[in-house]
Write a protein that holds these residues in place. Structure first.
Motif, PDB file in Angstrom:
ATOM      1  N   SER A 152       0.834  -1.205   0.000  1.00 29.06           N
ATOM      2  CA  SER A 152       0.000   0.000   0.000  1.00 29.06           C
ATOM      3  C   SER A 152       0.866   1.252   0.000  1.00 29.06           C
ATOM      4  O   SER A 152       0.497   2.282  -0.572  1.00 29.06           O
ATOM      5  N   LEU A 153       2.010   1.163   0.672  1.00 33.04           N
ATOM      6  CA  LEU A 153       2.885   2.315   0.855  1.00 33.04           C
ATOM      7  C   LEU A 153       3.964   2.405  -0.215  1.00 33.04           C
ATOM      8  O   LEU A 153       4.329   3.495  -0.643  1.00 33.04           O
ATOM      9  N   LEU A 154       4.472   1.254  -0.622  1.00 33.35           N
ATOM     10  CA  LEU A 154       5.564   1.220  -1.585  1.00 33.35           C
ATOM     11  C   LEU A 154       5.364   0.006  -2.500  1.00 33.35           C
ATOM     12  O   LEU A 154       5.907  -1.067  -2.248  1.00 33.35           O
ATOM     13  N   PRO A 155       4.580   0.171  -3.575  1.00 32.74           N
ATOM     14  CA  PRO A 155       4.230  -0.973  -4.423  1.00 32.74           C
ATOM     15  C   PRO A 155       5.307  -1.305  -5.442  1.00 32.74           C
ATOM     16  O   PRO A 155       5.096  -1.221  -6.655  1.00 32.74           O
ATOM     17  N   ASN A 156       6.484  -1.708  -4.935  1.00 34.31           N
ATOM     18  CA  ASN A 156       7.613  -1.933  -5.833  1.00 34.31           C
ATOM     19  C   ASN A 156       7.997  -3.397  -6.000  1.00 34.31           C
ATOM     20  O   ASN A 156       8.994  -3.693  -6.653  1.00 34.31           O
ATOM     21  N   SER A 157       7.220  -4.324  -5.425  1.00 40.30           N
ATOM     22  CA  SER A 157       7.493  -5.739  -5.658  1.00 40.30           C
ATOM     23  C   SER A 157       6.845  -6.158  -6.974  1.00 40.30           C
ATOM     24  O   SER A 157       5.661  -5.894  -7.195  1.00 40.30           O
ATOM     25  N   PRO A 158       7.593  -6.802  -7.845  1.00 38.84           N
ATOM     26  CA  PRO A 158       7.015  -7.181  -9.149  1.00 38.84           C
ATOM     27  C   PRO A 158       5.966  -8.264  -9.008  1.00 38.84           C
ATOM     28  O   PRO A 158       5.892  -8.979  -8.011  1.00 38.84           O
ATOM     29  N   ASP A 159       5.116  -8.355 -10.022  1.00 44.22           N
ATOM     30  CA  ASP A 159       4.085  -9.396 -10.105  1.00 44.22           C
ATOM     31  C   ASP A 159       3.061  -9.297  -8.979  1.00 44.22           C
ATOM     32  O   ASP A 159       2.543 -10.306  -8.501  1.00 44.22           O
ATOM     33  N   ARG A 160       2.741  -8.086  -8.562  1.00 39.69           N
ATOM     34  CA  ARG A 160       1.756  -7.880  -7.495  1.00 39.69           C
ATOM     35  C   ARG A 160       0.744  -6.797  -7.868  1.00 39.69           C
ATOM     36  O   ARG A 160       0.205  -6.138  -6.997  1.00 39.69           O
ATOM     37  N   SER A 161       0.503  -6.586  -9.156  1.00 40.65           N
ATOM     38  CA  SER A 161      -0.313  -5.441  -9.570  1.00 40.65           C
ATOM     39  C   SER A 161      -1.704  -5.474  -8.961  1.00 40.65           C
ATOM     40  O   SER A 161      -2.175  -4.473  -8.414  1.00 40.65           O
ATOM     41  N   TYR A 163      -2.828  -7.195  -6.336  1.00 46.52           N
ATOM     42  CA  TYR A 163      -2.729  -7.103  -4.874  1.00 46.52           C
ATOM     43  C   TYR A 163      -2.403  -5.671  -4.445  1.00 46.52           C
ATOM     44  O   TYR A 163      -3.030  -5.130  -3.535  1.00 46.52           O
ATOM     45  N   SER A 164      -1.430  -5.062  -5.108  1.00 47.64           N
ATOM     46  CA  SER A 164      -1.038  -3.697  -4.761  1.00 47.64           C
ATOM     47  C   SER A 164      -2.184  -2.712  -4.956  1.00 47.64           C
ATOM     48  O   SER A 164      -2.407  -1.830  -4.121  1.00 47.64           O
ATOM     49  N   ALA A 165      -2.908  -2.861  -6.054  1.00 50.14           N
ATOM     50  CA  ALA A 165      -4.044  -1.971  -6.308  1.00 50.14           C
ATOM     51  C   ALA A 165      -5.113  -2.144  -5.240  1.00 50.14           C
ATOM     52  O   ALA A 165      -5.679  -1.162  -4.742  1.00 50.14           O
ATOM     53  N   SER A 166      -5.386  -3.384  -4.865  1.00 52.55           N
ATOM     54  CA  SER A 166      -6.427  -3.628  -3.855  1.00 52.55           C
ATOM     55  C   SER A 166      -6.026  -3.062  -2.508  1.00 52.55           C
ATOM     56  O   SER A 166      -6.847  -2.448  -1.805  1.00 52.55           O
ATOM     57  N   LYS A 167      -4.766  -3.252  -2.111  1.00 54.88           N
ATOM     58  CA  LYS A 167      -4.326  -2.788  -0.798  1.00 54.88           C
ATOM     59  C   LYS A 167      -4.098  -1.275  -0.768  1.00 54.88           C
ATOM     60  O   LYS A 167      -4.277  -0.629   0.260  1.00 54.88           O
TER      61      LYS A 167
END
Length: 250
Positions: A152-161, A163-167
């Motif tokens: 949620s704070l730093l969406p820089n892990s790959p292959d998590r689009s 999940y990152s958008a939801s969180k």
């Protein structure tokens, strides 16, 4: 003494005596650890999860009320919340710990999977809060704690689009709730890094960019949730508490 024993052996201080709390995702992981900690701190609990067997075991161990419910099904959640509120005599707080992680590149994750992740993590959180609000609005010092993520704070892990958008959505939903529901209800987000739960299977070793160089124990995240649910955080709302081992340094 190992870390898990250290985290669970601290004496309870009755921080939640008289509080009536709804916890989703309580069959395992962070939700279960939170239920265990909250029960030890004196809270009455209503636990929700779609995994009935684990939920029943958790509730039985804690003398809590349990209702199998899918957070994406508004009718199911509304019925469970109504029954839980009746059993506890009201609701003072809610913890949204139900969630799912999906790994895959943008080209690998189809629209149906994308929608499923957002439905569970973001829309499910909204549904549970909405169903709890009639009781929260009647309570004194009511609280909402939603589970975001270091992503949620730093969406820089790959292959998590997805999940990152939801969180990221959970984080901004919580901020919006904090503004809308103040001053009667406080709403905050806990943003964990990788936690030693089934959701982290296959990525346990990806902690090289964590200052603490390890996964969290679920009880460590539960203690952050406890702080934001208890009166100790009475002047905190709209906050994002990074409990991520130094992953984001926010």
């Amino acid at each position: 003494m190992d870390r898990e024993k250290e985290q669970t052996s601290k004496p309870a201080a009755g921080r939640l005596l008289g509080r009536r709390i709804v916890i989703t995702g309580a069959a395992s992981g962070i939700g279960r650890a939170t239920a265990q900690l909250f029960a030890a701190e004196g809270a009455a609990l209503t636990l929700l999860d779609r995994e009935a067997d684990g939920l029943t075991q958790t509730a039985s161990d804690l003398n809590a009320h349990a209702f199998a419910a899918d957070v994406t099904d508004e009718a199911s959640v509304a019925q469970a919340i109504h029954q839980g509120a009746a059993a506890m005599g009201g609701i003072d707080g809610v913890v949204n710990a139900a969630g799912v992680m999906l790994r895959g590149s943008v080209m690998e994750v189809g629209v149906a999977e994308w929608r499923r992740v957002l439905e569970i993590n973001l829309t499910g959180t909204y549904i549970v809060v909405r169903c709890c609000l009639p009781w929260l609005q009647k309570a004194t010092s009511a609280t909402i704690v939603n589970l975001g993520s270091g992503q949620s704070l730093l969406p820089n892990s790959p292959d998590r689009s997805a999940y990152s958008a939801s969180k990221g959505g959970v984080l901004n939903l919580t901020r919006a709730l904090a503004a809308e529901l103040a001053p009667a209800i406080r709403a905050n987000t806990v943003c964990p890094g990788l936690v030693d739960t089934p959701m982290a299977q296959g990525v346990q070793g990806n902690v090289g960019n964590y200052a603490l160089r390890r996964l969290a124990d679920p009880m460590e995240i539960a203690r952050a949730i406890l702080f934001l649910t208890s009166s100790e955080s009475s002047y905190v709302t709209g906050a994002a508490l990074a409990a991520d081992g130094g992953r984001s340094f926010h």
